[in-house]
Design an enzyme around this catalytic site. Structure first.
Site, PDB file in Angstrom:
ATOM      1  N   ARG A   1       9.228 -14.705  -7.956  1.00  0.00           N
ATOM      2  CA  ARG A   1       8.939 -13.313  -8.331  1.00  0.00           C
ATOM      3  C   ARG A   1       8.789 -12.395  -7.122  1.00  0.00           C
ATOM      4  O   ARG A   1       8.897 -11.183  -7.234  1.00  0.00           O
ATOM      5  CB  ARG A   1       7.705 -13.228  -9.241  1.00  0.00           C
ATOM      6  CG  ARG A   1       6.458 -13.779  -8.624  1.00  0.00           C
ATOM      7  CD  ARG A   1       5.360 -13.974  -9.653  1.00  0.00           C
ATOM      8  NE  ARG A   1       4.489 -12.815  -9.740  1.00  0.00           N
ATOM      9  CZ  ARG A   1       3.388 -12.771 -10.467  1.00  0.00           C
ATOM     10  NH1 ARG A   1       3.024 -13.822 -11.203  1.00  0.00           N
ATOM     11  NH2 ARG A   1       2.637 -11.709 -10.497  1.00  0.00           N
TER      12      ARG A   1
ATOM     13  N   GLU B   1       2.739 -18.782 -19.546  1.00  0.00           N
ATOM     14  CA  GLU B   1       3.400 -18.393 -18.289  1.00  0.00           C
ATOM     15  C   GLU B   1       4.406 -19.447 -17.848  1.00  0.00           C
ATOM     16  O   GLU B   1       5.174 -19.232 -16.923  1.00  0.00           O
ATOM     17  CB  GLU B   1       2.356 -18.249 -17.176  1.00  0.00           C
ATOM     18  CG  GLU B   1       1.351 -17.161 -17.446  1.00  0.00           C
ATOM     19  CD  GLU B   1       0.335 -17.060 -16.334  1.00  0.00           C
ATOM     20  OE1 GLU B   1       0.402 -16.100 -15.571  1.00  0.00           O
ATOM     21  OE2 GLU B   1      -0.536 -17.946 -16.241  1.00  0.00           O
TER      22      GLU B   1
ATOM     23  N   HIS C   1       0.812  -1.207   0.000  1.00  0.00           N
ATOM     24  CA  HIS C   1       0.000   0.000   0.000  1.00  0.00           C
ATOM     25  C   HIS C   1       0.843   1.253   0.000  1.00  0.00           C
ATOM     26  O   HIS C   1       0.499   2.254  -0.605  1.00  0.00           O
ATOM     27  CB  HIS C   1      -0.919   0.003   1.233  1.00  0.00           C
ATOM     28  CG  HIS C   1      -2.296  -0.455   0.912  1.00  0.00           C
ATOM     29  ND1 HIS C   1      -3.095  -1.103   1.800  1.00  0.00           N
ATOM     30  CD2 HIS C   1      -3.001  -0.366  -0.226  1.00  0.00           C
ATOM     31  CE1 HIS C   1      -4.243  -1.372   1.225  1.00  0.00           C
ATOM     32  NE2 HIS C   1      -4.207  -0.952  -0.011  1.00  0.00           N
TER      33      HIS C   1
ATOM     34  N   ARG D   1      -9.359 -13.713 -17.732  1.00  0.00           N
ATOM     35  CA  ARG D   1      -8.616 -14.903 -17.311  1.00  0.00           C
ATOM     36  C   ARG D   1      -9.473 -15.644 -16.292  1.00  0.00           C
ATOM     37  O   ARG D   1      -9.981 -15.015 -15.354  1.00  0.00           O
ATOM     38  CB  ARG D   1      -7.299 -14.468 -16.687  1.00  0.00           C
ATOM     39  CG  ARG D   1      -6.659 -15.553 -15.869  1.00  0.00           C
ATOM     40  CD  ARG D   1      -5.274 -15.206 -15.492  1.00  0.00           C
ATOM     41  NE  ARG D   1      -5.232 -14.414 -14.278  1.00  0.00           N
ATOM     42  CZ  ARG D   1      -4.119 -13.858 -13.811  1.00  0.00           C
ATOM     43  NH1 ARG D   1      -2.994 -13.979 -14.482  1.00  0.00           N
ATOM     44  NH2 ARG D   1      -4.123 -13.173 -12.701  1.00  0.00           N
TER      45      ARG D   1
ATOM     46  N   ASN E   1       5.285 -12.099 -16.045  1.00  0.00           N
ATOM     47  CA  ASN E   1       5.668 -12.151 -14.612  1.00  0.00           C
ATOM     48  C   ASN E   1       6.002 -13.587 -14.225  1.00  0.00           C
ATOM     49  O   ASN E   1       7.044 -13.879 -13.652  1.00  0.00           O
ATOM     50  CB  ASN E   1       4.541 -11.637 -13.719  1.00  0.00           C
ATOM     51  CG  ASN E   1       4.063 -10.265 -14.120  1.00  0.00           C
ATOM     52  OD1 ASN E   1       4.788  -9.532 -14.772  1.00  0.00           O
ATOM     53  ND2 ASN E   1       2.837  -9.922 -13.755  1.00  0.00           N
ATOM     54  N   ASP E   2       5.076 -14.481 -14.552  1.00  0.00           N
ATOM     55  CA  ASP E   2       5.323 -15.877 -14.206  1.00  0.00           C
ATOM     56  C   ASP E   2       6.319 -16.523 -15.167  1.00  0.00           C
ATOM     57  O   ASP E   2       7.165 -17.311 -14.753  1.00  0.00           O
ATOM     58  CB  ASP E   2       4.003 -16.669 -14.205  1.00  0.00           C
ATOM     59  CG  ASP E   2       3.285 -16.504 -12.870  1.00  0.00           C
ATOM     60  OD1 ASP E   2       3.968 -16.618 -11.833  1.00  0.00           O
ATOM     61  OD2 ASP E   2       2.080 -16.245 -12.868  1.00  0.00           O
TER      62      ASP E   2
ATOM     63  N   ARG F   1      -8.245  -9.830 -14.090  1.00  0.00           N
ATOM     64  CA  ARG F   1      -7.773 -10.815 -13.097  1.00  0.00           C
ATOM     65  C   ARG F   1      -8.963 -11.195 -12.209  1.00  0.00           C
ATOM     66  O   ARG F   1      -9.203 -10.585 -11.176  1.00  0.00           O
ATOM     67  CB  ARG F   1      -6.660 -10.217 -12.240  1.00  0.00           C
ATOM     68  CG  ARG F   1      -5.321 -10.077 -12.957  1.00  0.00           C
ATOM     69  CD  ARG F   1      -4.271  -9.544 -11.981  1.00  0.00           C
ATOM     70  NE  ARG F   1      -2.926  -9.801 -12.441  1.00  0.00           N
ATOM     71  CZ  ARG F   1      -2.130  -8.880 -12.988  1.00  0.00           C
ATOM     72  NH1 ARG F   1      -2.564  -7.654 -13.180  1.00  0.00           N
ATOM     73  NH2 ARG F   1      -0.895  -9.200 -13.348  1.00  0.00           N
TER      74      ARG F   1
ATOM     75  N   CYS G   1       0.640  -9.582 -21.296  1.00  0.00           N
ATOM     76  CA  CYS G   1      -0.114  -8.937 -20.215  1.00  0.00           C
ATOM     77  C   CYS G   1       0.673  -8.879 -18.917  1.00  0.00           C
ATOM     78  O   CYS G   1       0.147  -8.448 -17.893  1.00  0.00           O
ATOM     79  CB  CYS G   1      -1.466  -9.608 -20.012  1.00  0.00           C
ATOM     80  SG  CYS G   1      -1.309 -11.326 -19.524  1.00  0.00           S
TER      81      CYS G   1
HETATM   82  C1  PEP Z   1       1.797 -12.877 -15.355  1.00  0.00           C
HETATM   83  O1  PEP Z   1       2.173 -13.896 -14.756  1.00  0.00           O
HETATM   84  O2  PEP Z   1       2.537 -12.197 -16.085  1.00  0.00           O
HETATM   85  C2  PEP Z   1       0.404 -12.418 -15.209  1.00  0.00           C
HETATM   86  C3  PEP Z   1      -0.079 -11.441 -15.940  1.00  0.00           C
HETATM   87  O3  PEP Z   1      -0.319 -13.023 -14.239  1.00  0.00           O
HETATM   88  P1  PEP Z   1      -0.206 -12.632 -12.679  1.00  0.00           P
HETATM   89  O4  PEP Z   1       0.772 -11.512 -12.541  1.00  0.00           O
HETATM   90  O5  PEP Z   1      -1.573 -12.248 -12.252  1.00  0.00           O
HETATM   91  O6  PEP Z   1       0.275 -13.927 -12.109  1.00  0.00           O
HETATM   92 MG    MG Z   2       0.660 -15.162 -13.793  1.00  0.00          MG
END
Ligand code: PEP
Ligand code: MG
Length: 956
Positions: free
Chosen positions: A853, A819, A583, A726, A842-843, A690, A890
């Protein structure tokens, strides 16, 4: 972690004496590759310092700190000596447990053993055991005791119905670490048993870690299934631990005393009736444990011996643990605490001996209990200090002039100014209160004052995000679960500050234990209000801010700390800990204060006044920057500001490269309300909804109708623009509170995303139905998260197609998120079947680079511009285009200005980013030519590191 297994046990060994036994053990440890030759000297030296005899025929030989370097791998080996070995002082050992440990892991082993040590004739049983299995069983010891103490009882709770009462009971069990998350959901499925006299009983063994019983009563009498409800027992059942309690309860009911429980106004009465651990209303004293290796066998022995000199009971507990106090006279119980250096011990002694005993025990602990100790850092030494101590390990060095540090980019912008290092405040207060009415009143006064302060902050906050955070803080202050627990502690004689902060700290720890980065970061909010109220109670003023614009350096910054800052005076924020989704980071972004979080402990060693340059977009920090670095930063700041203005002006136009290639720019959102801002910021659609955030916003799974309304709201807001949704992506690292999932050693590699929803087709089908119903022939794209195999995709697709026969939708596409590296490598196969791919970088980055991560120190290296990740994106795009399918990105990478040219160059069709980044990403696309971007991407694919790739793009 040290655990005992049969493979570690060698039966029927013999040794003429202790040196021979040590020699045998050392040979075994060496032969099994746990230690290097020479470890024997460590075992001998340790015995020379003091016998490792533990009691009950067991010794635990281990090396000294000097021989830790000889340990290759942590482990144990157990040798049974049926004829016994004299371990000195007439103590005979039948089982020697040789420990090879690099740190203090053997404390865990001692904890395991202590249950067995309570058995009276264990030594003989160990001697005569004939198989490793039998021996192991003996070591695993007596069944666990049922946890039942004052913390497990909540009387007069504000519950409206049976379900709420069940939640409260389950929560008490979770706080005591008896059950995992999801126990409440388990109990909701169980049939309740009426016991008569308005009492009800619920129990389950699912997700139970250790046996415990909670008892809750409602504020007003309730009814359930047509019968009165005045009290509810919730049992986390494991083995036979509850048998004695059950018998006692039956006895009470037969005697017609059941109503006493439902009417009880204080936990002591309930505990006395049920035979639980009655809290001793005795004097207590606290002290931090200074021993480097914790309360291990030697200091524990000294402590137990000292306690035994006093004729009366003395208990000891760890202040930051939910475990009950143990007898300070029992070595095994002391070891079972597993106390580590820095943890605060609380001694509680019978009034008759308290004065002498507490003073002697505190002095002995301070002196090291027979060991040489380094005093704890000053803050931790104070008997009563809120757990805010930052222990900077000696290896950490203060950053030097010109040094560059990398943290996590939390709020964009370049800031320069002197460091203003704020150290945590120490709060000193008595543990016992003056009287219950006085302490109650003090707390009420403090709460009123803090509520007023927060209201002022809400009124002054311009940004909605900040206001919302403070509204949440107000709700936390009024949370009946917190206030009731504090009230119950006050009644037991604690002072207002002690009661308040223990409850807050326990709740914050519990939040952190949820293993969900987003939820865990809410612990910071709890601690934030905790600190505010405590400061009020202790009359502590916040430190004054310097007058010139400065960079605030803190360990971790609370949202209200940030919100109270004046952006005209605080140029930037730098923290040692924390994540970008905290936050405080959100508040910093909303206020436009550049921020870096999680930069490591070293930043706390910066001197106040030391000039800093901080780039909150890249996460770079420069200490005492040279004039040249400063000038470059100033120029870059001006260029960025000009760029942002120009980009904002054209945010509603499409993004087309200079040579006419269009790239769609969509928005990532997590709640239906986010769609409005996304469209206003120029989103051409939603590229990632999400949906788990919608699920998380509800206390139980939203039904089909609720979901349909949410999805409809997004599609309405998009007014014909496409929506990529998703399906539920929970499990593992982000569990839903109402969805019990077995605890996993490695949740990121466990049951999450599509793996989980395929195991719960009822949940998945209801989500798909809600989506299809909401579509009304508007453009709907559904994608499945974490797909790693063709089979998973096919199952999800078939389920959707089956439902589509029921609920037809004209404009529907089905795709998967890329991912997991296996999905990217299988893209040529999958592309034949899917309509699109959306790469979750990200994943994908975490799984490709094997970096968690959310890792506190490594996550900065989890850079999606690593050529290995780019290779996987390249494979995906090529495969998709070969079959006429589209690819989006994304993950956070899509919003990284240095990534945009490469992603466009790799042929990505759509970039989906947070609403705030849309204008900048579109502007980035407009600066490119497709031809140049392609050649840049090809060069990047041939490089060896993310740093090289970044350097390549920066050079352009
Ligand atoms: C990702 O993994 O890049 C993704 C968009 O999903 P999240 O960040 O919600 O795991
Ligand atoms: Mg993800």
């Amino acid at each position: 972690m040290l655990e005992l297994t049969i493979e570690q046990i060698s039966m029927a060994q013999s040794a003429v004496d202790k040196p021979a036994a040590l020699q045998l053990l050392a040979e075994k440890l060496v032969a099994d590759g746990l230690v290097a030759e020479g470890y024997l000297a460590g075992l001998q030296a340790r015995e020379a310092q003091g016998s490792t005899f533990l009691g009950q025929g067991i010794a635990i030989p281990h090396g000294t700190p000097e021989t830790r370097d000889l340990v290759f791998a942590t482990g144990v080996r157990l040798l049974q000596f049926p004829q016994g070995v004299d371990w000195g002082d007439g103590q005979i050992v039948y089982l020697a447990i040789g420990i090879a440990a690099k740190s203090d892991e053997h404390l865990r082993l001692l904890q395991l053993l202590t249950r067995a040590l309570g058995e009276t004739d264990l030594g003989q049983a160990l001697r005569t055991a004939s198989t490793p299995e039998a021996l192991l069983k003996l070591l695993q010891g007596a069944p666990q005791e049922l946890a039942l103490d004052a913390q497990m009882i909540s009387l007069g709770v504000a519950a409206e119905d049976f379900e709420e009462l069940v939640w409260r009971g389950a929560r008490l069990l979770r706080q005591a670490d008896c059950v995992s998350n999801g126990f409440a959901a388990v109990l909701q499925q169980v049939e309740a048993l009426p016991l008569g006299d308005g009492l009800w009983w619920l129990h389950s063994e699912q997700t139970v870690k250790k046996p415990g019983l909670a008892f809750v009563t409602p504020q007003h009498p309730l009814r359930y299934l047509g019968q009165p409800l005045t009290g509810l027992f919730c049992l986390a059942s494991l083995g036979e631990a509850h048998q004695a309690l059950l018998e006692r309860l039956c006895g009470l009911l037969i005697e017609g005393r059941g109503q006493e429980l439902g009417r009880a106004t204080n936990p002591r009465a309930v505990l006395e009736a049920l035979g639980g651990d009655v809290p001793a209303d005795w004097p207590s004293a606290r002290i931090g444990l200074p021993n480097a290796h914790g309360l291990h066998a030697r200091p524990a022995k000294v402590l137990a011996q000292l306690a035994k000199r006093f004729e009366g009971e003395i208990h000891l507990r760890l202040v930051d643990s939910a475990e009950p106090a143990v007898s300070a006279k029992s070595l095994s119980k002391l070891l079972s605490l597993g106390a580590r250096r820095g943890q605060v011990l609380e001694f509680i002694a019978e009034p008759a001996i308290a004065n002498d005993a507490l003073a002697a025990l505190l002095a002995a602990v301070e002196e090291g209990l027979g060991e040489e100790v380094e005093p704890l850092p000053a803050v931790a030494e104070v008997a009563v200090v809120v757990e805010e101590t930052v222990v900077v390990t000696p290896k950490v060095q203060a950053p030097v002039a010109g040094q560059q540090l990398q943290g996590i980019a939390a709020a964009p912008g370049i800031a320069m100014g002197p460091a203003h290092v704020q150290v945590p405040q120490a709060f000193d207060y008595p543990l016992r209160g003056e009287s219950h009415p006085v302490e109650h009143q003090r707390l009420q006064d403090a709460l009123v004052q803090v509520r007023e302060d927060i209201e002022g902050l809400i009124r002054r906050s311009q940004a909605k995000a900040i206001r919302e955070i403070f509204v949440t803080h107000q709700e936390m202050l009024d949370d009946p679960a917190l206030t009731e627990e504090v009230a119950s502690r006050l009644k037991q004689g604690e002072s207002a500050p002690a009661a308040w902060i223990s409850v807050i700290e326990a709740a914050a720890r519990q939040q952190e234990a949820l293993q969900d980065a987003l939820l865990a970061e809410r612990a910071a909010d709890l601690r934030d209000i905790g600190r505010r109220v405590l400061a009020q109670l202790c009359g502590v003023q916040s430190a004054d801010e310097p007058s010139q614009p400065y960079i605030l350096v803190m360990d971790e910054v609370g949202p209200s700390d940030v919100a109270r800052l004046d952006p005209a005076r605080v140029a930037g924020i730098l923290t040692a800990r924390g994540g970008a989704t905290a936050h405080s980071a959100i508040v910093a972004r909303a206020l436009g204060i550049p921020a870096i979080v999680g930069a490591g402990e070293a930043v706390l060693l910066l001197k106040s006044g030391c000039p800093l340059m901080l780039d909150g977009q890249r996460g770079h920090l420069v200490v005492e920057p040279s004039e040249e670095v400063r000038q470059r930063a100033i120029e870059e700041r001006e260029t960025r500001a000009r760029r942002q203005e120009a980009a904002d002006a054209r945010r509603l136009e499409t993004a087309v490269t200079r040579d006419g290639h269009a790239v769609e720019v969509f928005a990532n959102i997590g709640e239906s309300a986010g769609v409005k801002a996304a469209v206003e910021q120029g989103a051409e659609g939603v590229g990632l909804l999400r949906t788990e955030l919608i699920f998380m916003a509800h206390s139980q799974a939203p039904d089909e109708a609720i979901q349909e309304a949410e999805y409809r709201r997004v599609l309405d807001g998009l007014a014909g623009r496409p929506l990529v949704v998703r399906t539920l992506d929970v499990g593992g690292d982000k569990p839903l509170p109402y969805w019990p999932i077995a605890k996993e050693e490695n949740p990121f590699l466990g049951v999450r995303g599509i793996r989980l929803t395929l195991q719960r087709p009822d949940v998945m089908e209801s989500q798909l139905r809600a989506l299809l119903r909401a579509a009304d022939n508007r453009p709907l794209r559904i994608m499945f998260p974490m797909v790693g195999s063709v089979e998973e995709w096919r199952q999800a697709r078939d389920m959707t197609e089956r439902l589509r026969l029921e609920i037809p939708v004209a404009d529907l596409q089905l795709g998967i998120m890329i991912e997991v590296p296996s999905a990217a490598l299988l893209a040529p196969v999958l592309a034949k079947e899917v309509d699109f791919f959306s790469v979750g970088t990200n994943d994908l980055t975490q799984y490709t680079l094997a970096i968690d991560r959310g890792h506190p120190t490594l996550s900065a290296q989890a850079d999606g511009l690593h050529p290995a990740v780019l290779q996987l994106i390249d494979i995906t795009v090529r495969a998709a285009h070969a079959h006429g399918k589209w690819v989006g990105i994304c993950g956070e990478l899509a919003a990284d200005p240095l990534a945009v040219p490469l992603l466009v160059g790799l042929g990505v069709d759509e970039l989906s980013v947070s609403a705030r980044s849309i204008a900048e990403v579109k502007a980035g696309v407009r600066e490119l030519t497709l031809e140049h971007a392609k050649s840049l991407a090809q060069t990047a694919l041939g490089l060896g590191s993310a740093a090289d790739v970044r350097a390549l793009v920066e050079k352009q």
